[in-house]
Design an enzyme around this catalytic site. Structure first.
Site, PDB file in Angstrom:
ATOM      1  N   GLU A   1       0.814  -1.220   0.000  1.00  0.00           N
ATOM      2  CA  GLU A   1       0.000   0.000   0.000  1.00  0.00           C
ATOM      3  C   GLU A   1       0.845   1.266   0.000  1.00  0.00           C
ATOM      4  OE1 GLU A   1      -0.550  -2.601   1.933  1.00  0.00           O
ATOM      5  OE2 GLU A   1      -2.642  -3.231   1.638  1.00  0.00           O
TER       6      GLU A   1
ATOM      7  N   PHE B   1     -11.675  -7.256  13.935  1.00  0.00           N
ATOM      8  CA  PHE B   1     -10.592  -7.751  13.091  1.00  0.00           C
ATOM      9  C   PHE B   1     -10.222  -6.686  12.051  1.00  0.00           C
ATOM     10  CE2 PHE B   1      -9.258 -10.097   9.212  1.00  0.00           C
ATOM     11  CZ  PHE B   1      -8.004 -10.483   9.691  1.00  0.00           C
ATOM     12  N   GLN B   2      -8.950  -6.409  11.948  1.00  0.00           N
ATOM     13  CA  GLN B   2      -8.408  -5.418  11.015  1.00  0.00           C
ATOM     14  C   GLN B   2      -9.005  -4.038  11.211  1.00  0.00           C
ATOM     15  OE1 GLN B   2      -8.461  -7.154   7.030  1.00  0.00           O
ATOM     16  NE2 GLN B   2      -6.402  -7.922   7.430  1.00  0.00           N
TER      17      GLN B   2
ATOM     18  N   LYS C   1     -17.592  -0.815   5.819  1.00  0.00           N
ATOM     19  CA  LYS C   1     -18.127  -1.853   4.927  1.00  0.00           C
ATOM     20  C   LYS C   1     -19.624  -1.688   4.672  1.00  0.00           C
ATOM     21  CE  LYS C   1     -18.532  -6.862   4.432  1.00  0.00           C
ATOM     22  NZ  LYS C   1     -18.314  -6.835   2.982  1.00  0.00           N
TER      23      LYS C   1
ATOM     24  N   MET D   1      24.103   8.398   2.273  1.00  0.00           N
ATOM     25  CA  MET D   1      24.038   9.743   2.820  1.00  0.00           C
ATOM     26  C   MET D   1      24.360   9.742   4.316  1.00  0.00           C
ATOM     27  SD  MET D   1      23.748  12.840   2.236  1.00  0.00           S
ATOM     28  CE  MET D   1      22.743  13.608   0.982  1.00  0.00           C
TER      29      MET D   1
HETATM   30  C1  LIG Z   1      12.247   5.571   5.127  1.00  0.00           C
HETATM   31  C2  LIG Z   1      13.524   6.217   5.518  1.00  0.00           C
HETATM   32  N1  LIG Z   1      14.299   5.658   6.474  1.00  0.00           N
HETATM   33  C3  LIG Z   1      15.460   6.245   6.838  1.00  0.00           C
HETATM   34  C4  LIG Z   1      15.869   7.408   6.258  1.00  0.00           C
HETATM   35  C5  LIG Z   1      17.163   8.080   6.700  1.00  0.00           C
HETATM   36  N2  LIG Z   1      18.092   8.110   5.568  1.00  0.00           N
HETATM   37  C6  LIG Z   1      18.262   9.211   4.812  1.00  0.00           C
HETATM   38  S1  LIG Z   1      19.294   8.975   3.534  1.00  0.00           S
HETATM   39  C7  LIG Z   1      19.568   7.386   3.982  1.00  0.00           C
HETATM   40  C8  LIG Z   1      20.471   6.518   3.176  1.00  0.00           C
HETATM   41  C9  LIG Z   1      19.941   6.204   1.841  1.00  0.00           C
HETATM   42  O1  LIG Z   1      20.699   5.161   1.311  1.00  0.00           O
HETATM   43  P1  LIG Z   1      20.563   4.712  -0.192  1.00  0.00           P
HETATM   44  O2  LIG Z   1      19.150   4.556  -0.585  1.00  0.00           O
HETATM   45  O3  LIG Z   1      21.436   3.541  -0.409  1.00  0.00           O
HETATM   46  O4  LIG Z   1      21.075   5.983  -0.999  1.00  0.00           O
HETATM   47  P2  LIG Z   1      22.513   6.667  -1.040  1.00  0.00           P
HETATM   48  O5  LIG Z   1      22.518   7.728   0.003  1.00  0.00           O
HETATM   49  O6  LIG Z   1      23.528   5.603  -0.784  1.00  0.00           O
HETATM   50  O7  LIG Z   1      22.588   7.245  -2.407  1.00  0.00           O
HETATM   51  C10 LIG Z   1      18.855   7.058   5.142  1.00  0.00           C
HETATM   52  C11 LIG Z   1      18.919   5.767   5.826  1.00  0.00           C
HETATM   53  C12 LIG Z   1      15.012   7.968   5.281  1.00  0.00           C
HETATM   54  N3  LIG Z   1      15.286   9.112   4.671  1.00  0.00           N
HETATM   55  N4  LIG Z   1      13.867   7.349   4.928  1.00  0.00           N
END
Ligand SMILES: Cc1ncc(C[n+]2csc(CCOP(=O)(O)OP(=O)(O)O)c2C)c(N)n1
Lengths: 572, 164
Positions: free
Chosen positions: A53, A115-116, A165, A480
């Site tokens: 979803e 439920f749900q 529902k 990042m």
């Molecule tokens: C759902 C979610 N969880 C955690 C984060 C924190 N976060 C920001 S950037 C990042 C790393 C992203 O890694 P990747 O997708 O491998 O991209 P890269 O930075 O290596 O290009 C994280 C964990 C986020 N932005 N979104």
């Protein structure tokens, strides 16, 4: 003449059709059987069965951003609805018009931990522009109409309609397609003429005017006006992440994205300008940095926004202008022309030229020292893809590489998670984008970590013939976060290594997609060609340096003038 | 920091109170008092919200409230341009006849009513401006307040009235 009584579910579908809905992204469930039965019998609405979803919400969001009208997603009660939450929050934060329909347990069971059952209405209250819990079948026409009206007017956003529902199963005799709306909801569109005059006065007398374009410019379809104003005023344009595409980034007056990961000249222009016309932006911390007194200290600040609540929220401005960006820009242009304003000092225009070409030089030159594989790949991608390609991004370095180096030339062709920064957004958003614009090529610029959050929807792409291309910057890290650990936590890489990464080529093939590995940037062009030619959804596994960094940047706590990692910028 | 009173006209829908209070919570604003009641317009309710905050916070709240779909009108009531009332009910301990007569006298001076009395306590009812009630409550503390209930403020604009 006796009218046939319609079932609630039929009423919903009739109203959706009346609102012009052609596509919905969703997953059914017990409480939605009536609704899905109508969708089965009536094929006016194409329903795309997603595999999660969250992806349904992101796909609806991507669809909405491409077309500029509401995307629709559907989820069942309980887990279906809670799975939507991230996607809806994301869309609402970025003012993207999305209407979500959720199933709910029968009205009589609400509150009994059936439920749900989850209290979707209260859970989604703070993450939507508005939401409804429908308790009577008779209310459906008005609610559905208002859901679309609210989502797609004023500052656009998400509206959720929770459908028990029994409300869907009961028949009612009623008039369809009502027009009534809420007395208290009057989106202010027309800008105040007095404020327009003040704005024109400031702009006409400015020596160093600058335009800051946010997502609101794109949302209001005001990009032509923006460009016209920039040219006639001799004002350069910087954008936010959401504003990418508000002006063609190869335009001589475009200085690219400003802010934390923005271009150094975009930020310098903000520091140097004496009048800043900000349009459709909320001055988020990613733009301003953390020291607000350092943001445009010499400028008279003018803020155009459709949402009065954004004025003076993050930054105190001199001239607020509440209204639709397109109308406001048209008025400003009209009055400026009447004034026959002289164009700003040639010193400023000269300065813009210098800054623009310094930027082009750095960005265009792939051989500069310190250029990483990631840099080279993103520049390569930017060079290969034509102007009409729709690019979506995941979140992290991949996103900021794209924001910095990918030259966006048209509005609604750069789609990224701005406000929420949701990993896993780009791929399902690409699905929505491709469904919205089947004739355009759609590419998701992804991080390996992000892609693994929503990649199950490759199945959706294969099943529904939605050939999007995912380009993974495979650095085997949550890049990042790793970059921050490298720069600010002495390389203590706590939980950012992704360890054994799945073989993305095999993963793609396992789903029935096209997969190819790109070991060197030179191979990218052919790989992209192969991916598009395959006609299938595709995954390109692009190998990049594990410790590639996206620079320059404003360090934590820093200001817009204090960028670090500028060694590779051509400083003038 | 200052107390602001906001008068709202809202659609009488289920959930509107949650939405309203959720907005305050989300923006980190503490509501000091909140009253809701039906009003002269069918289908609408009137809410009176008191918050503590600066002028600029008030301005932000006003705009956010106006953005809520079910809010029909937001009025910021200035103290000198409004009749502001709070209703207080309290049970005060009266240990002897002396205390009883003193409490009764003070109540009378404040225009309060004795709503009920027992041998060792009285229930006092006072409708007044919140500040006056504060003062009266302070006085009664000397005798011993057993229970205190306040409804929270409700207010109506003077001159033009809340709505035109
Ligand atoms: C759902 C979610 N969880 C955690 C984060 C924190 N976060 C920001 S950037 C990042 C790393 C992203 O890694 P990747 O997708 O491998 O991209 P890269 O930075 O290596 O290009 C994280 C964990 C986020 N932005 N979104």
């Amino acid at each position: 003449m006796t009218r046939e009584k319609l079932k609630g579910a039929e009423i919903v579908v009739e109203e959706l059709k009346n609102e012009g809905v052609e596509v919905a992204f969703g997953i059914p469930g017990g409480v939605l059987l009536d609704l899905y039965d109508v969708l089965y019998k009536d094929d006016a609405i194409r329903h795309i069965l997603m595999r999660h979803e969250q992806c349904a919400a992101h796909a609806a969001d991507g669809y909405a951003r491409v077309l500029g009208r509401p995307g629709v997603c559907i989820a069942t009660s309980g887990p279906g609805a809670t799975n939507l939450v991230t996607g809806l929050t994301n869309a609402n934060m970025d003012s993207s018009p999305v209407v979500a329909l959720t199933g709910q347990v029968p009205t009589a069971a609400i509150g009994s931990n059936a439920f749900q059952e989850a209290s979707t209405f209260t859970i989604t209250m703070p993450i939507t522009k508005h939401n409804f819990l429908v308790t009577r079948t008779e209310d459906l026409p008005k609610v559905i109409h208002n859901a679309f009206y609210i989502a797609n007017t004023g500052r656009k956003g998400v509206v959720l309609v929770d459908l028990p529902k029994d409300v869907l199963a009961t028949r009612a005799d009623l008039n369809l397609h009502p027009k009534e709306t809420f007395t208290g909801y009057k989106p202010k569109i027309k800008p105040n003429p007095v404020q327009i005059k003040k704005t024109v006065e400031v702009l006409a007398n400015a020596e160093r005017p600058l335009i800051l374009a946010g997502g609101g410019v794109i949302s209001a379809n005001a990009t032509e006006e923006l460009r016209h104003l920039a040219e006639s005023l001799g004002a350069p344009v910087v954008t936010t992440l959401m504003g990418k595409g508000a002006i063609p980034e190869n335009h001589p007056f475009s200085l690219g994205m400003a802010g934390m990961h923005g271009r150094i000249y975009a930020n310098r222009a903000i520091s140097e300008c004496d009048a800043l016309l900000a349009v459709g932006t909320r001055f988020s911390d990613r733009l301003t940095g953390w020291q607000l007194d350092q943001f445009a200290p010499e400028a008279t600040l003018i803020h155009v926004d459709i949402d009065a609540a954004e004025i003076n929220k993050n930054l105190q401005v001199d001239i607020p202008l509440v209204g639709d960006a397109k109308l406001a820009l048209q008025e400003i242009i009209k009055w400026l022309e009447k004034k026959k304003a002289t164009s700003p000092g040639s010193v400023w225009v000269q300065r813009i030229r210098e800054m623009h070409s310094a930027c082009e030089e750095c960005i265009g030159d792939v051989r500069r020292e310190g250029t990483s594989l990631s840099d080279m790949l993103i520049k390569e991608i930017s060079g290969v893809l034509d102007d009409d390609v729709i690019v979506t991004t995941e979140v992290g370095q991949c996103q900021m590489f794209a924001a910095h180096y990918y030259i966006t030339k048209k509005p609604r062709t750069f789609i990224s998670s701005g406000g929420l920064g949701t990993m896993g957004f780009g791929f399902p958003a690409a699905i929505g984008a491709k469904v919205a614009a089947p004739d355009k090529r759609v590419v998701d610029l992804a991080g390996d970590g992000s892609f693994l959050m929503t990649c199950q929807d490759l199945a959706t792409c294969v099943e529904n013939d939605i050939p999007v291309v995912v380009c993974i910057f495979r650095n085997c890290y949550l890049g990042m976060v790793r970059q921050w650990q490298e720069l600010f936590f002495e390389k203590r890489y706590s939980n950012t290594g992704l360890g054994t990464i799945p073989d993305f080529v095999k993963l793609a093939e396992a789903f029935g997609c096209y997969g190819e590995r790109v070991e060197k940037p030179e191979e990218l062009k052919d790989a992209l060609h192969n991916a598009f030619e395959s006609g299938k959804p595709a995954v390109l596994d692009m190998i990049v340096g594990q410790e590639d960094k996206v620079l320059p940047m404003i360090p934590p706590g820093g200001s817009i003038v204090g960028m670090i990692g500028t060694e590779r910028c051509k400083l003038i | 920091m200052q107390t602001h009173i906001i008068s709202l006209l809202v659609e009488n829908h289920p959930g509107v109170l949650t939405r309203m209070s959720g907005m305050f919570t989300m923006r980190g604003i503490n509501i000091t008092s909140l009253t809701v009641s039906p009003c002269e317009k069918e289908g609408l309710s009137r809410m009176t919200v008191a918050i503590d905050g600066s002028e600029s916070e008030l301005e932000k709240v006003r705009k956010q409230l106006s953005n809520l779909i079910e809010v029909v009108k937001v009025v910021d009531l200035k103290e000198d341009k409004a009749i502001i009332r709070d209703l207080c009910l309290m049970r005060v301990h009266v240990k002897d006849l002396n205390a009883r007569s003193e409490v009764m006298q003070l109540a009378e001076a404040y225009g309060a009513k004795i709503a009920d009395a027992t041998l060792d306590s009285v229930i006092i009812e006072l409708t007044e401006e919140p500040k006056t009630i504060d003062r009266f409550v302070d006085l009664m503390k000397h005798f011993g307040i057993k229970q205190l209930f306040r409804t929270g403020v409700t207010a109506i604009g003077i001159d033009t009235g809340v709505e035109k």
